[in-house]
Design a protein around this motif. Structure first.
Motif, PDB file in Angstrom:
ATOM      1  N   HIS A 100      -7.204 -14.285 -10.894  1.00  0.00           N
ATOM      2  CA  HIS A 100      -6.614 -15.019  -9.794  1.00  0.00           C
ATOM      3  C   HIS A 100      -5.209 -14.515  -9.483  1.00  0.00           C
ATOM      4  N   ASP A 101      -4.395 -14.386 -10.524  1.00  0.00           N
ATOM      5  CA  ASP A 101      -3.046 -13.830 -10.357  1.00  0.00           C
ATOM      6  C   ASP A 101      -3.107 -12.474  -9.667  1.00  0.00           C
ATOM      7  N   ILE A 159      -5.613 -10.850  -7.831  1.00  0.00           N
ATOM      8  CA  ILE A 159      -6.076 -10.712  -6.444  1.00  0.00           C
ATOM      9  C   ILE A 159      -5.108 -11.386  -5.469  1.00  0.00           C
ATOM     10  N   ARG A 160      -4.407 -12.399  -5.931  1.00  0.00           N
ATOM     11  CA  ARG A 160      -3.401 -13.014  -5.079  1.00  0.00           C
ATOM     12  C   ARG A 160      -2.272 -12.011  -4.817  1.00  0.00           C
ATOM     13  N   ALA A 161      -1.779 -11.385  -5.883  1.00  0.00           N
ATOM     14  CA  ALA A 161      -0.691 -10.413  -5.721  1.00  0.00           C
ATOM     15  C   ALA A 161      -1.153  -9.189  -4.918  1.00  0.00           C
ATOM     16  N   SER A 216      -9.699  -9.738  -1.666  1.00  0.00           N
ATOM     17  CA  SER A 216     -10.680 -10.711  -2.135  1.00  0.00           C
ATOM     18  C   SER A 216     -11.307 -10.246  -3.441  1.00  0.00           C
ATOM     19  N   LYS A 217     -11.927 -11.202  -4.096  1.00  0.00           N
ATOM     20  CA  LYS A 217     -12.599 -10.897  -5.347  1.00  0.00           C
ATOM     21  C   LYS A 217     -13.639  -9.794  -5.157  1.00  0.00           C
ATOM     22  N   ASN A 275      -3.461  -9.208  -2.760  1.00  0.00           N
ATOM     23  CA  ASN A 275      -3.841  -9.673  -1.431  1.00  0.00           C
ATOM     24  C   ASN A 275      -5.196  -9.124  -0.971  1.00  0.00           C
ATOM     25  N   GLN A 314       0.847  -3.457  -6.772  1.00  0.00           N
ATOM     26  CA  GLN A 314       1.044  -4.899  -6.923  1.00  0.00           C
ATOM     27  C   GLN A 314       0.479  -5.375  -8.257  1.00  0.00           C
TER      28      GLN A 314
END
Lengths: 191, 191
Positions: free
Chosen positions: B31-32, B34-36, B40-41, B38, B15
């Motif tokens: 941010h981009d 960890i969102r993609a 956590s930081k 899925n 991803q």
DNA sequence: GTTGTTATGGACCGTTCGGTCTATTATAGG
DNA sequence: CCTATAATAGACCGAACGGTCCATAACAAC
């Protein structure tokens, strides 16, 4: 009356162009830019509005003064092969000595198709590059009439692709000898 | 015993690879990513260390699973012309449908020669691409013995340049027809 | 020299960046 | 069920980002 401006706008744009060409848009911070341009932040925003607006200006400036097609006179009495070989060599030099190659090519990669303004400028820049190759070929074939127009258009497009291929490979630190070999071989079919 | 990991590392890397390929390194925020991916930081830093380290991992991953040379079997009984045409078409598709082309080419432009780790990976990736073309050509010429080795090496290099030229031009939003024309014309000399 | 105008330096702003840390949650083994 | 261990969410961090604003400096006209 007012205090006169203390920097040359065109010069400042050219300095910014250097930075953008080497570091890309996102890779060039405002700090990098105003240092290279040797102006204050206030003057920067007063004169150029924003980083983004400056970038569009530098793209236009690149087109007007630095794009390879500005240095080519297709009426010169030199063979197409020679002219095009020189264009390729010039590009290779420009990348190897750190100048940064063709800004349009860099932008195509950095922005892909995410920004309409930039895509427009980039696409037109690449079209002009292709047109330049076309003119060079046409001029050289003037007295020969060997190739039909369609073929010339196609070759011009091939050369444009080779141009940008060289730009990427030169950026990837391939050695000059290999790059020059590609350049000279790409024009081997001519004359 | 410990709580088991709740995401598949390889999937997460893939991803991340998507994001980096589309947006570049600087263009991809944490941010981009960890969102993609899925995750956590915390898991991100626990698992990958840093954005930079993750990028090196995705470069390796690209090399292992997505680079075009992973899909080519030069022993297949197909003409070099066909194989190479397909490679070009595949690249054009990859760019046009937003996947992002060859990550090595993108990196060459974004990083130029500013990062030793990345330059090493990129250079080797490009070399392998050239080697792939060489193998395809060699295999096809096996029973013909038309071209001397030197010539094949040269053609392989030309094709590599064309490959990256197409990548830039496809990114610049040129239309598919023109791109395909370049692709098919570049292989016209073969067979 | 005074005045009006504008360029300028630099303090300041909110936001986002990459990255850390802690409190909590989940779970396999005893 | 308890405990040890590890994964997680999200609060938090300093720095850098692009951008604004104001007090000051410089200069042309009078």
């Amino acid at each position: 009356m007012a205090r006169p401006i203390q920097f040359d706008k065109q010069t400042a744009i050219d300095q910014a162009l250097c930075v953008f060409r080497k570091q890309g848009y996102k890779g060039s911070s405002l700090h990098d830019l105003i240092r290279a341009m040797n102006i204050s932040k206030s003057s920067f925003y007063e004169t150029f509005g924003s980083k983004y607006e400056l970038f569009l200006i530098t793209l236009a400036r690149f087109h007007e003064t630095e794009a390879v097609y500005q240095f080519i006179n297709p009426t010169d009495n030199i063979s197409a092969k020679t002219v095009i070989t020189n264009i390729f060599k010039q590009l290779i030099d420009s990348v190897i000595n750190g100048k940064g190659g063709c800004l349009f090519g860099n932008c195509a990669v950095e922005f892909s198709d995410t920004d309409a303004n930039i895509t427009t400028l980039v696409t037109s820049g690449i079209k002009q590059l292709e047109h330049m190759f076309y003119q060079i070929l046409i001029h050289d074939q003037k007295n020969k009439a060997v190739l039909e127009k369609h073929k010339i258009q196609t070759i011009a497009r091939q050369l444009t692709a080779t141009f940008y291929g060289l730009q990427i490979m030169a950026n990837a630190n391939l050695n000059r000898k290999e790059l020059n070999e590609i350049a000279s071989n790409s024009v081997a079919i001519l004359d």
